[in-house]
Design a protein around this motif. Sequence first.
Motif, PDB file in Angstrom:
ATOM      1  N   TRP A 282       0.879  -1.067   0.264  1.00  0.00           N
ATOM      2  CA  TRP A 282      -0.036   0.261  -0.247  1.00  0.00           C
ATOM      3  C   TRP A 282       0.334   1.114  -0.460  1.00  0.00           C
ATOM      4  O   TRP A 282       1.963   1.032   0.475  1.00  0.00           O
ATOM      5  CB  TRP A 282      -0.562   0.057   1.502  1.00  0.00           C
ATOM      6  N   THR A 283       0.250   2.232  -0.943  1.00  0.00           N
ATOM      7  CA  THR A 283       1.420   3.191  -0.860  1.00  0.00           C
ATOM      8  C   THR A 283       0.642   4.795  -1.323  1.00  0.00           C
ATOM      9  O   THR A 283      -0.401   4.435  -2.634  1.00  0.00           O
ATOM     10  CB  THR A 283       2.431   2.925  -2.016  1.00  0.00           C
ATOM     11  N   GLY A 284       0.725   5.674  -0.617  1.00  0.00           N
ATOM     12  CA  GLY A 284      -0.118   7.079  -0.930  1.00  0.00           C
ATOM     13  C   GLY A 284      -1.423   7.017  -0.548  1.00  0.00           C
ATOM     14  O   GLY A 284      -1.675   5.849  -0.164  1.00  0.00           O
ATOM     15  N   SER A 285      -2.609   7.691  -1.419  1.00  0.00           N
ATOM     16  CA  SER A 285      -4.192   7.784  -1.329  1.00  0.00           C
ATOM     17  C   SER A 285      -4.581   8.093  -2.055  1.00  0.00           C
ATOM     18  O   SER A 285      -3.834   8.221  -3.172  1.00  0.00           O
ATOM     19  CB  SER A 285      -3.575   8.866  -0.358  1.00  0.00           C
ATOM     20  N   ALA A 286      -5.365   6.532  -2.209  1.00  0.00           N
ATOM     21  CA  ALA A 286      -6.027   7.235  -3.628  1.00  0.00           C
ATOM     22  C   ALA A 286      -6.569   8.474  -3.517  1.00  0.00           C
ATOM     23  O   ALA A 286      -7.104   9.412  -3.212  1.00  0.00           O
ATOM     24  CB  ALA A 286      -7.713   6.117  -3.379  1.00  0.00           C
TER      25      ALA A 286
END
Length: 339
Positions: free
Chosen positions: A79-83
């Motif tokens: 999981w990386t960053g944000s939607a």
Amino acid sequence: MNVTRPLRNAALPALLTATALLALTACGTSEADSASGSGAGGTVSVRIPDPGNSGVLALGKKDGSLDKALGKVGAKVEWTGSAGPFAPAAQAMNADQLDIATGSITSGITSLAQRPGFRFFTAVDPDAAGEGILVRDGSGIESVADLVGRKVAVNQGGTGEYLLLKALAKANIPADKVQRVYLRPDQTAAVFNAGKVDAWAVWATYAVAEIGSGKAHFVADGAAIGSDNYSLNAVRTGFAEQHPEVVKALYQYLHDASAEEKRNPAAYLNVFTDVGPTAVTGKAAEVQTGFTAQGGTVDPIGPEDTARFKAVAAFYAEQKVTKTEVDVAAHLLDVEKLT
């Protein structure tokens, strides 16, 4: 994958959460890891924006079902960053900082007009209920024709601009009769509610809170507009070439989970918390579950979808959103044929 194609109807984006409002940030990994796509023990890492508090991936993250499904093909999620908006996600894929992202065909076309390093591998039918032209109650705007001479907030080159232009074209209203105000979606609600724009061309991610407040409504929704604005899942081209079995396994998971979400939408809301700014509560929760129940599922991209993508690309060129008609078909994957 079992692929009897289900009856498809209007949809909400099914890969990334409908309530994630943050832009994609902090997506980097080391060049060595991104080049190989593998982590410790040879496990393939699939870099996906964090899904936030709602949606298929949020539940898959919480209960471990996504990693379990991908583990069968030797992969796991990083999981990386944000939607958030597709444009920065496309840039991250192009820069080998992200492997999977979700976006609309409209934002996809403008990203493809650059130098794309990604391909689309799934489609969710246009959202007939959850996108449209939003106006405040009591605004006096009762039809698309009433937008003449008004200011409408849109995200440039994406869903908002498409919805407005499509609505105006259907009503035979020249585009220059309405002033487009280009704003980032996550910055528009305050402007809209302050009355600094008269309407907002928007989709469910942002419309749910406004409609749920009881102070706004669609003057024309996706069905009335005749929207062809599909939600698509994209994969970094290099990743798809190196790990087709992972892409296919991810598709299978998304297809099955999106069908379950449609049957039981409440189970996919407020996955991690039911309080705070990421929670969807009260009337907004009713609006969201209603949209999701009317929505579609994540499916392979078929010939009928490709034809509608081409129509959107032609419309964008006609409206001068893009300089030329983008060849969307050249950037599609047949997920059913991946091995």
